[in-house]
Design a protein around this motif. Structure first.
Motif, PDB file in Angstrom:
ATOM      1  N   ILE A 167       0.827  -1.210   0.000  1.00  0.00           N
ATOM      2  CA  ILE A 167       0.000   0.000   0.000  1.00  0.00           C
ATOM      3  C   ILE A 167       0.863   1.262   0.000  1.00  0.00           C
ATOM      4  CG2 ILE A 167      -2.022  -1.042   1.106  1.00  0.00           C
ATOM      5  CD1 ILE A 167      -1.001  -0.038   3.779  1.00  0.00           C
ATOM      6  N   ASP A 168       0.256   2.345  -0.513  1.00  0.00           N
ATOM      7  CA  ASP A 168       0.800   3.697  -0.387  1.00  0.00           C
ATOM      8  C   ASP A 168      -0.113   4.462   0.560  1.00  0.00           C
ATOM      9  OD1 ASP A 168       2.710   3.034  -2.251  1.00  0.00           O
ATOM     10  OD2 ASP A 168       1.585   3.888  -3.945  1.00  0.00           O
ATOM     11  N   LEU A 169       0.482   5.284   1.443  1.00  0.00           N
ATOM     12  CA  LEU A 169      -0.291   6.031   2.431  1.00  0.00           C
ATOM     13  C   LEU A 169      -0.001   7.525   2.321  1.00  0.00           C
ATOM     14  CD1 LEU A 169       0.406   3.709   5.488  1.00  0.00           C
ATOM     15  CD2 LEU A 169      -1.828   4.022   4.423  1.00  0.00           C
ATOM     16  N   GLU A 170      -1.045   8.329   2.559  1.00  0.00           N
ATOM     17  CA  GLU A 170      -0.885   9.784   2.622  1.00  0.00           C
ATOM     18  C   GLU A 170      -1.795  10.312   3.723  1.00  0.00           C
ATOM     19  OE1 GLU A 170      -0.692  12.770  -0.919  1.00  0.00           O
ATOM     20  OE2 GLU A 170      -2.770  12.804  -0.189  1.00  0.00           O
ATOM     21  N   ALA A 171      -1.200  11.025   4.689  1.00  0.00           N
ATOM     22  CA  ALA A 171      -1.971  11.533   5.833  1.00  0.00           C
ATOM     23  C   ALA A 171      -2.070  13.053   5.769  1.00  0.00           C
ATOM     24  CB  ALA A 171      -1.315  11.104   7.139  1.00  0.00           C
ATOM     25  N   ILE A 199      -7.457   0.934   9.329  1.00  0.00           N
ATOM     26  CA  ILE A 199      -6.903   0.572   8.017  1.00  0.00           C
ATOM     27  C   ILE A 199      -7.415  -0.788   7.541  1.00  0.00           C
ATOM     28  CG2 ILE A 199      -4.804  -0.556   8.878  1.00  0.00           C
ATOM     29  CD1 ILE A 199      -3.362   0.870   6.483  1.00  0.00           C
ATOM     30  N   GLU A 211      -8.435   2.473  -3.920  1.00  0.00           N
ATOM     31  CA  GLU A 211      -8.019   3.301  -2.792  1.00  0.00           C
ATOM     32  C   GLU A 211      -9.225   3.694  -1.943  1.00  0.00           C
ATOM     33  OE1 GLU A 211      -7.609   7.889  -4.035  1.00  0.00           O
ATOM     34  OE2 GLU A 211      -6.113   6.603  -5.019  1.00  0.00           O
ATOM     35  N   THR A 213     -10.345   6.284   1.788  1.00  0.00           N
ATOM     36  CA  THR A 213      -9.944   7.313   2.755  1.00  0.00           C
ATOM     37  C   THR A 213     -10.644   7.048   4.080  1.00  0.00           C
ATOM     38  OG1 THR A 213      -9.643   8.942   0.997  1.00  0.00           O
ATOM     39  CG2 THR A 213      -9.882   9.790   3.234  1.00  0.00           C
ATOM     40  N   VAL A 230      -6.598   9.891   6.220  1.00  0.00           N
ATOM     41  CA  VAL A 230      -5.587   9.031   5.611  1.00  0.00           C
ATOM     42  C   VAL A 230      -6.141   8.417   4.333  1.00  0.00           C
ATOM     43  CG1 VAL A 230      -4.069   7.053   5.940  1.00  0.00           C
ATOM     44  CG2 VAL A 230      -4.675   8.495   7.891  1.00  0.00           C
ATOM     45  N   THR A 231      -5.376   8.600   3.248  1.00  0.00           N
ATOM     46  CA  THR A 231      -5.724   7.958   1.978  1.00  0.00           C
ATOM     47  C   THR A 231      -4.790   6.773   1.773  1.00  0.00           C
ATOM     48  OG1 THR A 231      -6.448  10.052   0.994  1.00  0.00           O
ATOM     49  CG2 THR A 231      -5.920   8.252  -0.515  1.00  0.00           C
ATOM     50  N   VAL A 232      -5.383   5.608   1.512  1.00  0.00           N
ATOM     51  CA  VAL A 232      -4.598   4.400   1.306  1.00  0.00           C
ATOM     52  C   VAL A 232      -4.905   3.847  -0.089  1.00  0.00           C
ATOM     53  CG1 VAL A 232      -6.387   3.020   2.482  1.00  0.00           C
ATOM     54  CG2 VAL A 232      -4.098   2.061   2.134  1.00  0.00           C
TER      55      VAL A 232
END
Length: 462
Positions: A167-171, A199, A211, A213, A230-232
Motif C-alpha cells: 500500500i501507499d499512504l498519505e496523511a 486501516i 483506494e 480514505t 488518511v488515503t490508502v
C-alpha cells in the motif's frame, strides 16, 4: 567529637553532634587555601595572602562557612559509624551553634533502615498451577511455526483478512499533507493491527489499484495524537500460503526428520516453559506470604522518592518509547489519576518492603555472593538491557552500581531459601519440589527484581 542519637520513629533518627573547634583546623586550613586561589589582593602574590588579610578583606565568617561545609560530611559520617546506623538517603542538617575558636554543634535528621524481626517462615504454604501440556497447546505451537514459514503470491481479487497488501499512504491534518505523512510500498498483513486504527476496514474489499480514505488518530510523528485523514492505495494483493503439515515441513522448519518428532519436541519445550512459569509463580506467592508475616515500617521520604522515580521512569522511558503520554496511558488502562497514584504507591511500598525483608534474611542466613554468581547475573541483566556483557559491565562499574547488583543476587538467594523451606502444591494437590532447579536462585532474583522494579533505594543509601 561527641554525638548522641535520638529515635524519632522506627525509620528516622536525629543525631546531635558536638565538635571541638580544634578538630576544624584541617578544614580551616583548606578553606584559607581555597579562598587564596580564588581571590586577588593588591600587594600579595596569588595564593600567598596571609590568613589575617583574608579575614580583614573577606570576613572570618566566609572562611568559617567554607570550613564547616567541608567538615560537616566527615563529622556526620563519623557520628553515623560510631552509632552503627544503617542510614538511607541524605540527612537534613541544621547547625545549632557555631562559635569561633570554641565549638561547632549541629543536628542531622536522617532515615534509617527499620529493625525487622524475621519470623519462622517454614510454615508458608502456597498453591500454584499444575503443569499440563494439552494436544491443543502443541497444535497451536506447531501452527505458529507454520505461520513463520508461510509464503505469499500475488492474486487478482479483492483483499481479505490474512492477505498481505502492498500500500501507499498519505496523511492530512487540517487539509495539509504532513511532511512525514507519506509512505510508499508498505507491506501490511490485514488483521495484524500493526498500522493505523481503521486501516483493516479501509483496505478489505479493495483490489490492486483501489483506494479508500479513512480517519485515524496518529500514534507518532509530527502530528502525534491528532486525527488525520488518511488515503490508502492498494498496489498489490497477495495471498498467504501455509506449508503442508508433514515430514517435509518438519525437515524445513527444524532439525527433526518427522512431524511427530517435531511435535514431541514442542511438547517438551512447552512443558519446560510451564515449569519455569510455575517456579516463578511459586516464588511470587511465597514472597507475598513472607511479606504478610513481617511488620515493615516504610520511611516516608524514601517512599516519596520511590513513587516519584516510578512515575518518572514510566512517563519518560516506557511510555515515551510507545509514543504515549500519561494521560493517554491512563485512558487506555481505564484508570483515573487517583487510582494510578494509589497503585503506584502500593507497588512502591511492596518494592521497599521486599528489599528490607530480603536484606535482613541475607544477614540472618549469612548468604554470600560469589564472583561466578555475580558474573552470571550480570550476563542476564546485560541480555535484558540489549547491551553486550562488556558494555553493561563498564556501565555498572562507572555508575558505581556493583553493590546494587550484588544486592540483587543476594536477595534472590534469600528468596530461594524461603521457597525451599515452604510447602508448594499444585492445583491437583501434588507437592511441587523446586529444590532440584539449578536456576532457582537466578529465577528468584528475577522475581525480586520484578517486585522491586525501578526501586532506587539501594542507590540512595549513604
Amino acid at each position: 567529637m561527641k554525638s548522641a542519637v535520638e529515635t524519632l520513629n522506627p525509620t528516622r533518627v536525629r543525631l546531635t553532634v558536638e565538635v571541638p573547634f580544634e578538630e576544624l583546623k584541617d578544614s580551616l586550613d583548606a578553606a584559607y587555601k581555597k579562598i587564596n586561589q580564588q581571590v586577588t589582593v593588591k600587594g600579595f602574590r596569588k595564593g600567598k595572602i596571609p590568613a589575617r588579610v583574608i579575614d580583614q578583606r573577606f570576613g572570618r565568617g566566609a572562611v568559617l562557612e567554607e570550613a564547616v561545609n567541608d567538615a560537616l560530611p566527615k563529622f556526620y559520617t563519623q557520628a553515623v559509624n560510631e552509632a552503627e546506623l544503617n542510614v538511607l538517603g541524605q540527612p537534613e542538617v541544621d547547625i545549632t551553634e557555631l562559635k569561633d575558636n570554641e565549638t561547632l554543634n549541629f543536628t542531622a535528621e536522617v532515615d534509617v533502615r527499620p529493625e525487622i524481626e524475621i519470623p519462622d517462615y517454614s510454615g508458608i504454604e502456597v498453591e500454584v498451577d499444575a503443569i499440563e501440556v494439552t494436544d491443543e497447546d502443541v497444535e497451536k505451537s506447531v501452527e505458529q511455526l507454520r505461520e513463520r514459514f508461510a509464503s505469499t503470491s500475488p492474486v487478482e481479487r479483492a483483499a481479505a483478512e490474512g492477505d498481505v497488501v502492498t500500500i501507499d499512504l498519505e496523511a492530512k491534518v487540517d487539509g495539509e499533507v504532513l511532511e512525514d505523512g507519506v509512505a510508499k510500498d508498505v507491506s501490511y498483513t490485514i488483521g495484524s493491527g500493526e498500522l493505523l486504527d481503521g486501516i483493516d476496514e479501509a483496505v478489505t474489499g479493495l483490489e490492486a489499484g483501489g483506494e479508500a480514505t479513512f480517519t485515524s488518530q496518529l500514534k507518532g510523528g509530527s502530528a502525534e495524537g491528532k486525527d488525520a485523514e488518511v488515503t490508502v492505495k492498494v498496489t498489490q494483493v497477495a495471498a498467504r500460503e501455509l506449508p503442508e503439515l508433514d515430514d517435509d515441513f518438519a525437515q524445513l522448519a527444524s532439525e527433526f526428520d518427522t512431524l511427530e518428532e517435531l511435535k514431541a519436541d514442542s511438547r517438551k519445550r512447552l512443558a519446560n516453559m510451564k515449569e519455569y512459569d510455575q517456579a516463578t509463580q511459586a516464588q511470587e506467592r511465597v514472597l507475598e506470604k513472607l511479606l504478610e508475616l513481617v511488620e515493615v515500617p516504610v520511611p516516608e521520604k524514601l517512599l516519596e522518592d520511590e513513587v516519584n522515580t516510578r512515575k518518572h521512569n514510566l512517563e519518560h522511558h516506557q511510555l515515551g518509547q510507545m509514543g504515549l503520554n500519561l494521560e493517554q496511558y491512563l485512558q487506555i488502562q481505564g484508570k483515573t489519576v487517583e487510582e494510578f497514584d494509589a497503585e503506584t504507591k502500593e507497588q512502591a511500598v511492596k518494592g521497599i518492603k521486599t528489599q528490607f525483608v530480603l536484606d535482613e534474611l541475607v544477614n540472618k542466613e549469612k548468604l554470600n555472593v560469589s564472583q561466578e554468581e555475580l558474573t552470571e547475573h550480570l550476563m542476564r541483566r546485560a541480555a535484558s538491557s540489549g547491551m553486550s556483557p562488556d558494555q553493561f559491565a563498564q556501565a555498572v562499574v562507572e555508575g558505581g552500581q556493583v553493590p546494587m547488583l550484588v544486592g540483587e543476587v543476594a536477595r534472590g538467594k534469600a528468596l530461594a531459601v524461603v521457597v525451599e523451606a515452604a510447602t508448594v502444591k499444585d492445583t491437583n494437590g501434588e507437592v511441587v519440589d523446586l529444590s532440584d532447579d539449578e536456576d532457582e536462585a537466578a529465577e528468584a532474583g528475577e522475581t525480586v527484581e520484578a517486585a522491586a522494579e525501578s526501586g532506587d533505594e539501594e542507590k540512595a543509601e549513604a
